[in-house]
Motif scaffolding. Structure first.
Motif, PDB file in Angstrom:
ATOM      1  N   GLU A   1       0.822  -1.203   0.000  1.00 64.37           N
ATOM      2  CA  GLU A   1       0.000   0.000   0.000  1.00 64.37           C
ATOM      3  C   GLU A   1       0.861   1.260   0.000  1.00 64.37           C
ATOM      4  O   GLU A   1       1.945   1.285   0.575  1.00 64.37           O
ATOM      5  CB  GLU A   1      -0.873   0.037   1.256  1.00 64.37           C
ATOM      6  CG  GLU A   1      -1.833  -1.116   1.421  1.00 64.37           C
ATOM      7  CD  GLU A   1      -2.525  -1.037   2.766  1.00 64.37           C
ATOM      8  OE1 GLU A   1      -3.544  -0.315   2.858  1.00 64.37           O
ATOM      9  OE2 GLU A   1      -2.044  -1.670   3.724  1.00 64.37           O
ATOM     10  N   LEU A   2       0.327   2.302  -0.609  1.00 67.37           N
ATOM     11  CA  LEU A   2       0.875   3.641  -0.481  1.00 67.37           C
ATOM     12  C   LEU A   2      -0.156   4.468   0.273  1.00 67.37           C
ATOM     13  O   LEU A   2      -1.300   4.620  -0.180  1.00 67.37           O
ATOM     14  CB  LEU A   2       1.165   4.263  -1.842  1.00 67.37           C
ATOM     15  CG  LEU A   2       1.731   5.688  -1.802  1.00 67.37           C
ATOM     16  CD1 LEU A   2       3.111   5.698  -1.167  1.00 67.37           C
ATOM     17  CD2 LEU A   2       1.780   6.297  -3.195  1.00 67.37           C
ATOM     18  N   ILE A   3       0.219   5.006   1.419  1.00 67.64           N
ATOM     19  CA  ILE A   3      -0.724   5.699   2.289  1.00 67.64           C
ATOM     20  C   ILE A   3      -0.307   7.157   2.417  1.00 67.64           C
ATOM     21  O   ILE A   3       0.871   7.463   2.676  1.00 67.64           O
ATOM     22  CB  ILE A   3      -0.775   5.025   3.674  1.00 67.64           C
ATOM     23  CG1 ILE A   3      -1.169   3.545   3.513  1.00 67.64           C
ATOM     24  CG2 ILE A   3      -1.753   5.738   4.601  1.00 67.64           C
ATOM     25  CD1 ILE A   3      -1.016   2.731   4.776  1.00 67.64           C
TER      26      ILE A   3
ATOM     27  N   ASP B   1      -5.780   9.751   3.361  1.00 67.89           N
ATOM     28  CA  ASP B   1      -6.367   8.413   3.397  1.00 67.89           C
ATOM     29  C   ASP B   1      -6.945   8.119   4.775  1.00 67.89           C
ATOM     30  O   ASP B   1      -6.361   8.507   5.798  1.00 67.89           O
ATOM     31  CB  ASP B   1      -5.319   7.356   3.042  1.00 67.89           C
ATOM     32  CG  ASP B   1      -4.882   7.433   1.587  1.00 67.89           C
ATOM     33  OD1 ASP B   1      -5.732   7.777   0.741  1.00 67.89           O
ATOM     34  OD2 ASP B   1      -3.702   7.171   1.305  1.00 67.89           O
ATOM     35  N   PRO B   2      -8.075   7.414   4.849  1.00 69.13           N
ATOM     36  CA  PRO B   2      -8.706   7.163   6.151  1.00 69.13           C
ATOM     37  C   PRO B   2      -7.847   6.358   7.121  1.00 69.13           C
ATOM     38  O   PRO B   2      -7.993   6.468   8.332  1.00 69.13           O
ATOM     39  CB  PRO B   2      -9.998   6.425   5.788  1.00 69.13           C
ATOM     40  CG  PRO B   2      -9.808   5.943   4.387  1.00 69.13           C
ATOM     41  CD  PRO B   2      -8.887   6.905   3.723  1.00 69.13           C
TER      42      PRO B   2
ATOM     43  N   ALA C   1      -1.803   4.171  10.390  1.00 64.22           N
ATOM     44  CA  ALA C   1      -0.555   3.769   9.730  1.00 64.22           C
ATOM     45  C   ALA C   1       0.651   4.545  10.249  1.00 64.22           C
ATOM     46  O   ALA C   1       1.765   4.023  10.267  1.00 64.22           O
ATOM     47  CB  ALA C   1      -0.689   3.963   8.218  1.00 64.22           C
ATOM     48  N   ARG C   2       0.442   5.788  10.667  1.00 66.82           N
ATOM     49  CA  ARG C   2       1.583   6.588  11.134  1.00 66.82           C
ATOM     50  C   ARG C   2       1.887   6.363  12.603  1.00 66.82           C
ATOM     51  O   ARG C   2       2.948   6.755  13.088  1.00 66.82           O
ATOM     52  CB  ARG C   2       1.334   8.075  10.880  1.00 66.82           C
ATOM     53  CG  ARG C   2       0.283   8.717  11.768  1.00 66.82           C
ATOM     54  CD  ARG C   2       0.076  10.193  11.428  1.00 66.82           C
ATOM     55  NE  ARG C   2      -0.917  10.812  12.310  1.00 66.82           N
ATOM     56  CZ  ARG C   2      -0.630  11.349  13.494  1.00 66.82           C
ATOM     57  NH1 ARG C   2       0.611  11.354  13.944  1.00 66.82           N
ATOM     58  NH2 ARG C   2      -1.572  11.883  14.231  1.00 66.82           N
ATOM     59  N   ALA C   3       0.971   5.736  13.339  1.00 68.49           N
ATOM     60  CA  ALA C   3       1.159   5.538  14.777  1.00 68.49           C
ATOM     61  C   ALA C   3       2.308   4.571  15.047  1.00 68.49           C
ATOM     62  O   ALA C   3       2.469   3.562  14.362  1.00 68.49           O
ATOM     63  CB  ALA C   3      -0.125   5.006  15.405  1.00 68.49           C
ATOM     64  N   ILE C   4       3.104   4.895  16.064  1.00 69.70           N
ATOM     65  CA  ILE C   4       4.169   4.000  16.506  1.00 69.70           C
ATOM     66  C   ILE C   4       3.946   3.655  17.975  1.00 69.70           C
ATOM     67  O   ILE C   4       3.006   4.133  18.605  1.00 69.70           O
ATOM     68  CB  ILE C   4       5.562   4.632  16.288  1.00 69.70           C
ATOM     69  CG1 ILE C   4       5.675   5.970  17.026  1.00 69.70           C
ATOM     70  CG2 ILE C   4       5.847   4.783  14.805  1.00 69.70           C
ATOM     71  CD1 ILE C   4       7.071   6.559  17.000  1.00 69.70           C
ATOM     72  N   TYR C   5       4.790   2.822  18.504  1.00 72.44           N
ATOM     73  CA  TYR C   5       4.623   2.313  19.863  1.00 72.44           C
ATOM     74  C   TYR C   5       4.601   3.436  20.898  1.00 72.44           C
ATOM     75  O   TYR C   5       3.810   3.434  21.831  1.00 72.44           O
ATOM     76  CB  TYR C   5       5.764   1.335  20.150  1.00 72.44           C
ATOM     77  CG  TYR C   5       5.648   0.567  21.447  1.00 72.44           C
ATOM     78  CD1 TYR C   5       4.796  -0.518  21.558  1.00 72.44           C
ATOM     79  CD2 TYR C   5       6.429   0.912  22.540  1.00 72.44           C
ATOM     80  CE1 TYR C   5       4.701  -1.236  22.738  1.00 72.44           C
ATOM     81  CE2 TYR C   5       6.346   0.214  23.728  1.00 72.44           C
ATOM     82  CZ  TYR C   5       5.489  -0.869  23.818  1.00 72.44           C
ATOM     83  OH  TYR C   5       5.403  -1.576  24.993  1.00 72.44           O
ATOM     84  N   ASN C   6       5.494   4.400  20.747  1.00 72.63           N
ATOM     85  CA  ASN C   6       5.627   5.509  21.700  1.00 72.63           C
ATOM     86  C   ASN C   6       4.743   6.671  21.267  1.00 72.63           C
ATOM     87  O   ASN C   6       5.063   7.404  20.327  1.00 72.63           O
ATOM     88  CB  ASN C   6       7.083   5.962  21.789  1.00 72.63           C
ATOM     89  CG  ASN C   6       7.290   7.061  22.812  1.00 72.63           C
ATOM     90  OD1 ASN C   6       6.370   7.475  23.507  1.00 72.63           O
ATOM     91  ND2 ASN C   6       8.520   7.542  22.913  1.00 72.63           N
ATOM     92  N   ALA C   7       3.621   6.865  21.984  1.00 71.64           N
ATOM     93  CA  ALA C   7       2.686   7.926  21.616  1.00 71.64           C
ATOM     94  C   ALA C   7       3.213   9.316  21.927  1.00 71.64           C
ATOM     95  O   ALA C   7       2.597  10.311  21.530  1.00 71.64           O
ATOM     96  CB  ALA C   7       1.351   7.709  22.327  1.00 71.64           C
ATOM     97  N   MET C   8       4.336   9.421  22.625  1.00 70.70           N
ATOM     98  CA  MET C   8       4.943  10.729  22.852  1.00 70.70           C
ATOM     99  C   MET C   8       5.482  11.309  21.543  1.00 70.70           C
ATOM    100  O   MET C   8       5.672  12.524  21.420  1.00 70.70           O
ATOM    101  CB  MET C   8       6.066  10.621  23.890  1.00 70.70           C
ATOM    102  CG  MET C   8       6.537  11.955  24.431  1.00 70.70           C
ATOM    103  SD  MET C   8       7.853  11.806  25.669  1.00 70.70           S
ATOM    104  CE  MET C   8       6.928  11.172  27.074  1.00 70.70           C
TER     105      MET C   8
END
Length: 461
Positions: free
Chosen positions: A21-23, A27-28, A33-40
């Protein structure tokens, strides 16, 4: 690129090239998709390529170079500093590349970079085998390995990089190369601890070892016993057999699965992993009970993957994280006094871990891999964690104050995977005498420093 839309011709061509995929921001699925483990860490890439295979990685690297995009490489997304993402640039997301092939005869496993260690444990455990990884099964294989990789098996089998046999790597110039002791040996040397500085690893080949069941679990003491038990631990560990691994920790007892009567108690303790004969486990553990009466203990025989995943639910993705680490040669009385001063953690998920990295880790010279500090005894990490963004300042200040109190007594360097963005001097200290060689290898394989969204080693000039 910052103003391009999905109809932009070049982006459209990239999208048509990919099997994955290209996001983009409109895009909904972008926020997930951009979230990573560290929400900081809250960054907004311009493009995310969720790669399906090596061809997708090649296309993404080519596109990033052609358009001069800051490019981050993401495997499991656990990097504390958030270096698996970037603002206004390109994220090459490998999380869908999850193939695993075990060769039980050769005792090896071939692993794609999107796998977590839980994926690897599941595949290898079927054959009574395992390799060195970390202590949380949701951690990605790629980031942990390239930073060195220590965990429950390290006293017997070394670091993850000591068990790495080969790697396939997409370079900045678009080539795919195989790195091993025999092919591109300089690159292979650098990959073993040098982080993501040299390319995108698209497969890892690891040596496996006979590990099926272990005697494992936590022993907790009241926090008032910290000085007593840590003094015992510093004397006991160096003489303990290599089959014994015990992480020293400080923590606040969470809710389930622990008994209600100790919920919220501030504790110090050990998490055990014993690989030897089961009938000898009690002899190993009993001295810890003798030094101070445990507040709680749950140590039993279990499958190795059960130990690896034991604390996953206590450390979910999406919390605020801030951590700092150091290598320690010894735990002096002054160091122990500082640990006691900061031991009452500011939030329930915060704490300190001391990971043993002696025995088998010491059997390899410091110049044989990029990981330079083969003479230290512990890898310390201090971590402030909480789900509430309003507590981010609290956990950051506690972690920094604690680290600044202990750091003068350290080896002056850290495990690269326990670093935030701390500057070039800190990176140089981490690689020690190996840093100049890493600069030279960087100049050969990535002379323009395309792969710079990492704990960066700049190419030699």
């Amino acid at each position: 690129m910052a103003t391009a839309t999905k109809d932009d011709a070049e982006i459209k061509r990239l999208e048509e090239t990919l099997r994955g995929e290209l996001i983009q921001p409109d895009d909904p699925e972008f926020d997930d998709a951009r979230a990573i483990y560290n929400a900081m860490i809250d960054k907004h890439p311009r493009l995310i390529t969720r790669c399906a295979n090596v061809a997708d990685v090649l296309a993404a690297v080519k596109f990033g170079r052609q358009h001069d995009l800051d490019t981050a490489i993401r495997s499991g997304g656990h990097n504390g500093a958030g270096l698996g993402t970037v603002d206004d640039g390109l994220v090459i997301d490998l999380s869908n590349m999850t193939g695993i092939r075990v060769d039980p005869e050769a005792k090896t496993v071939l692993v794609e970079p999107g796998c977590t260690w839980g994926d690897v444990d599941h595949a290898t455990h079927a054959f009574g085998l395992a390799t060195v990884s970390g202590v949380v099964s949701t951690t990605g294989v790629g980031g942990l390995t390239l930073g060195g990789g220590h965990g429950y098996l390290s006293r017997k089998y070394g670091l993850a990089i000591d068990n790495l046999l080969s790697a396939d790597v997409v370079l900045a110039d678009g080539r795919l190369v195989h790195a091993s002791e025999d092919e591109h040996p300089d690159l292979f040397w650098a990959l073993r601890g040098g982080g993501g500085n040299f390319g995108v690893v698209t497969s890892f080949e690891f040596q496996l070892h006979p590990v099926e069941t272990v005697v494992a679990g936590p022993t907790f003491w009241p926090i008032e016993e910290l000085e007593n038990t840590m003094r015992w631990y510093r004397e006991w560990l160096p003489d303990a057999p290599e089959d014994v691994y015990a992480v020293y920790l400080t923590a606040e007892v969470p809710g389930d699965p622990f008994p209600e009567e100790i919920h919220g108690e501030k504790v110090c303790g050990l998490v055990w992993c014993y690989l030897g004969p089961e009938d000898q486990a009690e002899d190993v553990i009993q001295p810890a009970r003798d030094i101070a009466e445990p507040l709680f203990e749950h140590v039993e025989k279990m499958p190795y993957p059960a130990l690896q995943s034991m604390f996953d639910d206590l450390l979910p993705p999406g919390d605020q994280w801030y951590w700092k680490g150091d290598f320690m040669h010894e735990l002096t009385d002054d160091v122990i006094a500082e640990h006691r001063r900061f031991a009452e953690v500011p939030t329930p998920q915060s704490g300190t871990h001391l990971y043993p990295i002696d025995e088998a880790v010491h059997h390899i010279d410091g110049n044989e891999t990029a990981w330079a500090h083969r003479d230290v005894t512990w890898s310390m990490v201090i971590f402030g964690v909480d789900p509430d963004p309003d507590k981010s300042d609290l956990i950051t200040e506690w972690t920094r104050d604690y680290w600044e109190a202990v750091h003068p007594h350290s080896a002056g360097a850290s495990y690269v995977n326990f670093m935030m963005e701390e500057g070039s001097d800190r990176i140089r200290a981490t690689y020690g005498d190996n840093y100049e060689r890493l600069e030279e290898i960087k100049a050969r394989y990535d002379p323009e420093n395309f792969f710079h969204v990492n704990q960066n080693i700049e190419p030699a000039t």
